[in-house]
Design a protein around this motif. Structure first.
Motif, PDB file in Angstrom:
ATOM      1  N   GLY A  67       0.315  10.888  -7.944  1.00  0.00           N
ATOM      2  CA  GLY A  67       0.727   9.670  -6.934  1.00  0.00           C
ATOM      3  C   GLY A  67       1.281   8.412  -7.525  1.00  0.00           C
ATOM      4  N   PHE A  68       1.960   7.536  -6.773  1.00  0.00           N
ATOM      5  CA  PHE A  68       2.247   6.191  -7.318  1.00  0.00           C
ATOM      6  C   PHE A  68       2.600   5.279  -6.266  1.00  0.00           C
ATOM      7  CE2 PHE A  68       6.565   8.282  -6.969  1.00  0.00           C
ATOM      8  CZ  PHE A  68       7.177   7.142  -6.601  1.00  0.00           C
ATOM      9  N   VAL A  69       2.456   4.143  -6.635  1.00  0.00           N
ATOM     10  CA  VAL A  69       2.740   3.051  -5.443  1.00  0.00           C
ATOM     11  C   VAL A  69       3.483   1.979  -6.491  1.00  0.00           C
ATOM     12  CG1 VAL A  69       0.402   1.440  -6.174  1.00  0.00           C
ATOM     13  CG2 VAL A  69       1.828   1.299  -3.945  1.00  0.00           C
ATOM     14  N   ALA A  70       4.365   1.347  -5.914  1.00  0.00           N
ATOM     15  CA  ALA A  70       5.359   0.282  -6.446  1.00  0.00           C
ATOM     16  C   ALA A  70       5.379  -0.848  -5.510  1.00  0.00           C
ATOM     17  CB  ALA A  70       6.630   0.950  -6.693  1.00  0.00           C
ATOM     18  N   THR A  71       5.441  -2.042  -5.953  1.00  0.00           N
ATOM     19  CA  THR A  71       5.341  -3.108  -5.219  1.00  0.00           C
ATOM     20  C   THR A  71       6.458  -4.113  -5.628  1.00  0.00           C
ATOM     21  OG1 THR A  71       3.534  -4.482  -6.188  1.00  0.00           O
ATOM     22  CG2 THR A  71       2.975  -3.056  -4.496  1.00  0.00           C
ATOM     23  N   SER A  72       6.954  -5.039  -4.733  1.00  0.00           N
ATOM     24  CA  SER A  72       7.746  -6.250  -5.183  1.00  0.00           C
ATOM     25  C   SER A  72       7.000  -7.404  -4.307  1.00  0.00           C
ATOM     26  CB  SER A  72       9.140  -5.907  -4.912  1.00  0.00           C
ATOM     27  OG  SER A  72       9.857  -7.117  -5.176  1.00  0.00           O
ATOM     28  N   ALA A  73       6.740  -8.305  -4.899  1.00  0.00           N
ATOM     29  CA  ALA A  73       6.248  -9.333  -4.421  1.00  0.00           C
ATOM     30  C   ALA A  73       4.734  -8.975  -3.580  1.00  0.00           C
ATOM     31  CB  ALA A  73       7.144 -10.404  -3.678  1.00  0.00           C
ATOM     32  N   VAL A  74       4.991  -9.334  -2.203  1.00  0.00           N
ATOM     33  CA  VAL A  74       3.897  -8.814  -1.357  1.00  0.00           C
ATOM     34  C   VAL A  74       4.077  -7.527  -0.595  1.00  0.00           C
ATOM     35  CG1 VAL A  74       3.110 -11.061  -0.932  1.00  0.00           C
ATOM     36  CG2 VAL A  74       4.374 -10.175   0.622  1.00  0.00           C
ATOM     37  N   LYS A  75       5.384  -6.627  -1.037  1.00  0.00           N
ATOM     38  CA  LYS A  75       5.531  -5.663  -0.260  1.00  0.00           C
ATOM     39  C   LYS A  75       5.589  -4.261  -0.963  1.00  0.00           C
ATOM     40  CE  LYS A  75       9.681  -3.886   2.251  1.00  0.00           C
ATOM     41  NZ  LYS A  75      11.264  -4.239   2.305  1.00  0.00           N
ATOM     42  N   VAL A  76       4.991  -3.283  -0.323  1.00  0.00           N
ATOM     43  CA  VAL A  76       4.889  -1.874  -1.093  1.00  0.00           C
ATOM     44  C   VAL A  76       6.338  -1.288  -0.722  1.00  0.00           C
ATOM     45  CG1 VAL A  76       4.026   0.320  -0.518  1.00  0.00           C
ATOM     46  CG2 VAL A  76       2.596  -1.610  -0.530  1.00  0.00           C
ATOM     47  N   GLU A  77       6.992  -1.030  -1.873  1.00  0.00           N
ATOM     48  CA  GLU A  77       8.179  -0.476  -1.878  1.00  0.00           C
ATOM     49  C   GLU A  77       8.284   1.023  -1.708  1.00  0.00           C
ATOM     50  OE1 GLU A  77      10.994  -2.315  -1.379  1.00  0.00           O
ATOM     51  OE2 GLU A  77      10.253  -4.512  -1.925  1.00  0.00           O
ATOM     52  N   MET A  78       7.244   1.593  -2.483  1.00  0.00           N
ATOM     53  CA  MET A  78       7.216   2.998  -2.548  1.00  0.00           C
ATOM     54  C   MET A  78       5.482   3.403  -2.718  1.00  0.00           C
ATOM     55  SD  MET A  78       9.954   3.635  -5.506  1.00  0.00           S
ATOM     56  CE  MET A  78      10.776   5.282  -4.912  1.00  0.00           C
ATOM     57  N   LEU A  79       5.335   4.388  -1.852  1.00  0.00           N
ATOM     58  CA  LEU A  79       4.088   5.051  -2.019  1.00  0.00           C
ATOM     59  C   LEU A  79       4.204   6.403  -1.788  1.00  0.00           C
ATOM     60  CD1 LEU A  79       0.844   4.829  -2.230  1.00  0.00           C
ATOM     61  CD2 LEU A  79       0.960   4.853   0.300  1.00  0.00           C
ATOM     62  N   PHE A  80       3.894   7.369  -3.034  1.00  0.00           N
ATOM     63  CA  PHE A  80       4.044   8.672  -2.722  1.00  0.00           C
ATOM     64  C   PHE A  80       2.902   9.391  -3.665  1.00  0.00           C
ATOM     65  CE2 PHE A  80       8.419   7.174  -2.324  1.00  0.00           C
ATOM     66  CZ  PHE A  80       8.649   7.913  -1.318  1.00  0.00           C
ATOM     67  N   LEU A  81       2.607  10.595  -2.784  1.00  0.00           N
ATOM     68  CA  LEU A  81       1.550  11.520  -3.373  1.00  0.00           C
ATOM     69  C   LEU A  81       2.135  12.790  -3.702  1.00  0.00           C
ATOM     70  CD1 LEU A  81      -1.840  11.067  -1.343  1.00  0.00           C
ATOM     71  CD2 LEU A  81      -1.347  10.385  -3.848  1.00  0.00           C
ATOM     72  N   SER A  82       1.593  13.588  -4.490  1.00  0.00           N
ATOM     73  CA  SER A  82       2.025  15.011  -4.855  1.00  0.00           C
ATOM     74  C   SER A  82       1.406  15.694  -3.354  1.00  0.00           C
ATOM     75  CB  SER A  82       1.319  15.606  -5.870  1.00  0.00           C
ATOM     76  OG  SER A  82       1.694  17.086  -5.997  1.00  0.00           O
ATOM     77  N   PRO A  83       2.325  16.594  -2.631  1.00  0.00           N
ATOM     78  CA  PRO A  83       1.850  17.253  -1.717  1.00  0.00           C
ATOM     79  C   PRO A  83       0.508  17.939  -1.693  1.00  0.00           C
ATOM     80  CG  PRO A  83       3.980  17.495  -1.922  1.00  0.00           C
ATOM     81  CD  PRO A  83       3.770  16.666  -3.200  1.00  0.00           C
ATOM     82  N   SER A  84       0.220  18.583  -2.815  1.00  0.00           N
ATOM     83  CA  SER A  84      -0.826  19.373  -3.128  1.00  0.00           C
ATOM     84  C   SER A  84      -2.291  18.298  -3.049  1.00  0.00           C
ATOM     85  CB  SER A  84      -0.988  20.197  -4.296  1.00  0.00           C
ATOM     86  OG  SER A  84      -0.650  19.318  -5.376  1.00  0.00           O
ATOM     87  N   TYR A  85      -2.047  17.073  -3.098  1.00  0.00           N
ATOM     88  CA  TYR A  85      -3.083  16.004  -2.906  1.00  0.00           C
ATOM     89  C   TYR A  85      -3.028  15.258  -1.726  1.00  0.00           C
ATOM     90  CZ  TYR A  85      -3.841  17.207  -7.877  1.00  0.00           C
ATOM     91  OH  TYR A  85      -4.194  17.694  -9.082  1.00  0.00           O
ATOM     92  N   PHE A  86      -2.600  15.842  -0.855  1.00  0.00           N
ATOM     93  CA  PHE A  86      -2.200  15.041   0.757  1.00  0.00           C
ATOM     94  C   PHE A  86      -3.820  15.315   1.441  1.00  0.00           C
ATOM     95  CE2 PHE A  86       2.584  15.571   1.922  1.00  0.00           C
ATOM     96  CZ  PHE A  86       2.811  14.630   0.691  1.00  0.00           C
ATOM     97  N   GLY A  87      -4.070  14.363   2.383  1.00  0.00           N
ATOM     98  CA  GLY A  87      -5.398  14.476   2.904  1.00  0.00           C
ATOM     99  C   GLY A  87      -6.565  14.198   2.084  1.00  0.00           C
ATOM    100  N   LYS A  88      -6.769  13.696   0.855  1.00  0.00           N
ATOM    101  CA  LYS A  88      -7.890  13.702   0.054  1.00  0.00           C
ATOM    102  C   LYS A  88      -8.450  12.373  -0.053  1.00  0.00           C
ATOM    103  CE  LYS A  88      -6.862  17.976  -2.582  1.00  0.00           C
ATOM    104  NZ  LYS A  88      -7.434  18.748  -1.429  1.00  0.00           N
ATOM    105  N   GLY A  89      -7.415  11.537   0.714  1.00  0.00           N
ATOM    106  CA  GLY A  89      -7.897   9.768   0.552  1.00  0.00           C
ATOM    107  C   GLY A  89      -7.224   9.180  -0.574  1.00  0.00           C
ATOM    108  N   LEU A  90      -6.296   9.675  -1.240  1.00  0.00           N
ATOM    109  CA  LEU A  90      -5.762   9.070  -2.609  1.00  0.00           C
ATOM    110  C   LEU A  90      -4.699   8.241  -2.120  1.00  0.00           C
ATOM    111  CD1 LEU A  90      -5.570  12.295  -4.855  1.00  0.00           C
ATOM    112  CD2 LEU A  90      -7.431  10.369  -4.635  1.00  0.00           C
TER     113      LEU A  90
END
Length: 152
Positions: A67-90
């Motif tokens: 997974g990864f998260v990308a921010t710019s200033a105070v905004k989350v620009e991208m948040l993505f998880l590998s589908p096999s890890y959905f629903g695990k609180g990640l």
């Protein structure tokens, strides 16, 4: 059973191929409203994108980026998880990191992506604006959301 405790680590350019592959798998699993043409255009944009212009952190299980998260200033620009890890609180783990460590308080969500909308709503985000088009001028309405700090 192997110990599962993925780590949030600063993204490096050497991870770009993993990041792009993860983004593609995640989008194909969640963004069913996206036309194939628009998907390919965004994919091309991201291949040429310099992720060093954002504050990017990857969620890694060993050498695998899950997974990864990308921010710019105070905004989350991208948040993505590998589908096999959905629903695990990640996703929540990444967002809590973005909020507490990166000071993120805003995020845009495609209106058609109701599961993502519910995810952010459950974390205390509220819609403050709706746009008819996305940031690329395409006909995918965005819900601009802001963290309600009075709820916590």
């Amino acid at each position: 059973m192997e110990h599962f405790n993925p780590l949030i680590e600063k993204y490096t350019d050497g991870q770009k191929a993993q990041l792009l592959a993860l983004w593609e798998k995640s989008v194909l699993a969640t963004h069913h409203f996206l036309s194939n043409e628009d998907f390919l255009a965004i994919k091309k944009l991201l291949q040429d994108f310099d992720f060093a212009t954002l504050n990017v952190y990857s969620l890694n299980h060993g050498t695998e980026m899950i997974g990864f998260v990308a921010t710019s200033a105070v905004k989350v620009e991208m948040l993505f998880l590998s589908p096999s890890y959905f629903g695990k609180g990640l996703g929540k783990k990444l967002m809590e990191f973005a909020i507490s460590t990166l000071n993120a308080t805003e995020v845009d969500v495609n209106e058609q992506n109701q599961s993502a909308f519910r995810f952010y709503k459950n974390l205390g985000f509220e819609v403050f604006e709706r746009t008819e088009k996305d940031d690329l001028g395409k006909g995918y309405p965005l819900l601009r959301m802001r963290l309600n700090t009075h709820v916590q």
